[in-house]
Motif scaffolding. Structure first.
Motif, mmCIF file in Angstrom:
data_model
loop_
_atom_site.group_PDB
_atom_site.id
_atom_site.type_symbol
_atom_site.label_atom_id
_atom_site.label_comp_id
_atom_site.label_asym_id
_atom_site.label_seq_id
_atom_site.Cartn_x
_atom_site.Cartn_y
_atom_site.Cartn_z
ATOM 1 N N GLU A 1 13.148 14.277 5.468
ATOM 2 C CA GLU A 1 13.058 13.266 4.407
ATOM 3 C C GLU A 1 12.863 11.929 5.100
ATOM 4 O OE1 GLU A 1 12.690 13.066 1.326
ATOM 5 O OE2 GLU A 1 13.394 14.945 0.452
ATOM 6 N N GLY A 2 12.585 10.934 4.331
ATOM 7 C CA GLY A 2 12.475 9.592 4.896
ATOM 8 C C GLY A 2 11.039 9.123 4.993
ATOM 9 N N GLY A 3 10.869 7.983 5.622
ATOM 10 C CA GLY A 3 9.539 7.402 5.732
ATOM 11 C C GLY A 3 9.574 6.154 6.581
ATOM 12 N N PHE B 1 4.814 4.726 4.281
ATOM 13 C CA PHE B 1 4.486 6.110 4.655
ATOM 14 C C PHE B 1 5.660 7.021 4.320
ATOM 15 C CE2 PHE B 1 2.038 3.467 7.578
ATOM 16 C CZ PHE B 1 0.763 4.003 7.386
ATOM 17 N N SER B 2 5.339 8.245 3.970
ATOM 18 C CA SER B 2 6.387 9.233 3.699
ATOM 19 C C SER B 2 6.417 10.273 4.808
ATOM 20 C CB SER B 2 6.106 9.926 2.361
ATOM 21 O OG SER B 2 6.922 11.079 2.229
ATOM 22 N N PHE B 3 7.624 10.689 5.187
ATOM 23 C CA PHE B 3 7.780 11.780 6.157
ATOM 24 C C PHE B 3 8.411 13.001 5.480
ATOM 25 C CE2 PHE B 3 8.316 8.145 9.417
ATOM 26 C CZ PHE B 3 6.946 8.013 9.541
ATOM 27 N N HIS B 4 8.143 13.135 4.179
ATOM 28 C CA HIS B 4 8.577 14.303 3.415
ATOM 29 C C HIS B 4 7.924 15.561 4.020
ATOM 30 C CE1 HIS B 4 8.287 17.081 -0.071
ATOM 31 N NE2 HIS B 4 9.493 16.604 -0.331
ATOM 32 N N PRO B 5 8.556 16.729 3.867
ATOM 33 C CA PRO B 5 7.994 17.947 4.472
ATOM 34 C C PRO B 5 6.543 18.266 4.069
ATOM 35 C CG PRO B 5 10.213 18.363 3.698
ATOM 36 C CD PRO B 5 9.866 16.964 3.270
ATOM 37 N N ARG B 6 6.081 17.737 2.940
ATOM 38 C CA ARG B 6 4.691 17.982 2.529
ATOM 39 C C ARG B 6 3.683 17.211 3.384
ATOM 40 N NH1 ARG B 6 2.059 16.028 -1.772
ATOM 41 N NH2 ARG B 6 0.347 17.485 -1.701
ATOM 42 N N LYS B 7 4.162 16.203 4.108
ATOM 43 C CA LYS B 7 3.239 15.325 4.832
ATOM 44 C C LYS B 7 2.953 15.857 6.240
ATOM 45 C CE LYS B 7 4.225 12.894 1.252
ATOM 46 N NZ LYS B 7 3.414 12.803 0.072
ATOM 47 N N SER B 8 1.915 15.294 6.864
ATOM 48 C CA SER B 8 1.512 15.865 8.160
ATOM 49 C C SER B 8 2.484 15.512 9.290
ATOM 50 C CB SER B 8 0.082 15.480 8.516
ATOM 51 O OG SER B 8 -0.128 14.121 8.277
ATOM 52 N N GLU C 1 0.827 -1.198 0.000
ATOM 53 C CA GLU C 1 0.000 0.000 0.000
ATOM 54 C C GLU C 1 0.869 1.260 0.000
ATOM 55 O OE1 GLU C 1 -3.470 1.524 2.944
ATOM 56 O OE2 GLU C 1 -2.758 -0.521 3.166
ATOM 57 N N ASP C 2 0.654 2.120 -0.977
ATOM 58 C CA ASP C 2 1.291 3.435 -0.949
ATOM 59 C C ASP C 2 0.402 4.339 -0.099
ATOM 60 O OD1 ASP C 2 2.295 5.925 -1.279
ATOM 61 O OD2 ASP C 2 2.286 5.923 -3.471
ATOM 62 N N ALA C 3 0.717 4.363 1.201
ATOM 63 C CA ALA C 3 -0.053 5.196 2.129
ATOM 64 C C ALA C 3 0.766 6.436 2.481
ATOM 65 C CB ALA C 3 -0.403 4.387 3.373
ATOM 66 N N ALA C 4 1.640 6.839 1.531
ATOM 67 C CA ALA C 4 2.607 7.913 1.783
ATOM 68 C C ALA C 4 1.957 9.144 2.411
ATOM 69 C CB ALA C 4 3.318 8.282 0.488
ATOM 70 N N CYS C 5 0.769 9.491 1.933
ATOM 71 C CA CYS C 5 0.162 10.729 2.438
ATOM 72 C C CYS C 5 -1.023 10.427 3.359
ATOM 73 C CB CYS C 5 -0.264 11.612 1.266
ATOM 74 S SG CYS C 5 -1.475 10.803 0.220
ATOM 75 N N ALA C 6 -1.170 9.180 3.783
ATOM 76 C CA ALA C 6 -2.405 8.789 4.471
ATOM 77 C C ALA C 6 -2.194 8.409 5.936
ATOM 78 C CB ALA C 6 -3.057 7.640 3.710
#
Ligand SMILES: *Cc1c(COP(=O)(O)O)cnc(C)c1O
Length: 172
Positions: free
Chosen positions: A53-55, A41-48, A17-22
């Motif tokens: 960087e990273g995830g 999951f993504s921990f990019h600056p755009r995410k909550s 599952e690409d839950a990068a932004c979820a």
């Protein structure tokens, strides 16, 4: 997700599952990232939640877990005082300092989502009278990483963006 999981089950395919932004999203009483065996999951600056960087990857499968541990650290094992390179891997390690940043934010995640939900409701209130735009569903469990609107084809997207920038809303 129901359709994807149905197809995966029928053909015996693993779901990644690409839950990068979820992060924090709940659907059918389950957290995004936990529908298949593996979620990302993504921990990019755009995410909550961000670590710059990273995830993170979550999995319910021990073999996948051990394989990810290996791949993220050059495919190296260490046992009985000896290193061995058992499969091709890279350096996907997150530093402890970044992880510490993320852990603090994870504790505030529900608070952040509650705030975003409040904002989404406000947007809904303010935008609902406008013609030619489609607003997102206010689904319970939404974590509102982004608030997306659909402009109908008679609206020029670029001039809307320009107008928002003029009003000081430049993060789009
Ligand atoms: C942000 C995002 C990505 C990319 O995340 P990275 O941390 O840059 O790898 C991938 N998929 C979705 C759906 C995203 O929202």
């Amino acid at each position: 997700m129901n359709k994807i999981l149905g197809i995966a089950q029928k053909y015996n395919i693993d779901v990644i599952e690409d839950a990068a932004c979820a992060l924090g999203t709940v659907f059918n009483n389950k957290n995004a990232g936990t529908f298949g065996k593996t979620g990302c999951f993504s921990f990019h600056p755009r995410k909550s939640v961000t670590t710059g960087e990273g995830g993170a990857i979550v999995t319910s499968d021990k073999n996948i877990y051990h394989r990810i541990q290996l791949i993220k650290n050059h495919g190296i094992t260490f046992s009985e005082g000896k290193y061995d390179l058992v499969l091709p891997g890279l350096n996907y390690r997150m530093t402890n300092i970044l992880a510490a940043l993320g852990r603090v934010q994870l504790k505030k995640m529900h608070e952040k989502i509650a705030f975003r939900t409040k904002l989404a409701k406000k947007y809904m209130e303010l935008l609902s009278d406008l013609p030619n735009i489609v607003l997102p569903d206010m689904q319970p469990g939404h974590s509102w990483q982004s608030y997306m609107i659909l402009l109908e084809s008679n609206i020029n997207r670029d001039s809307v963006i320009k107008g928002l920038k003029k009003m000081g809303l430049s993060q789009i």
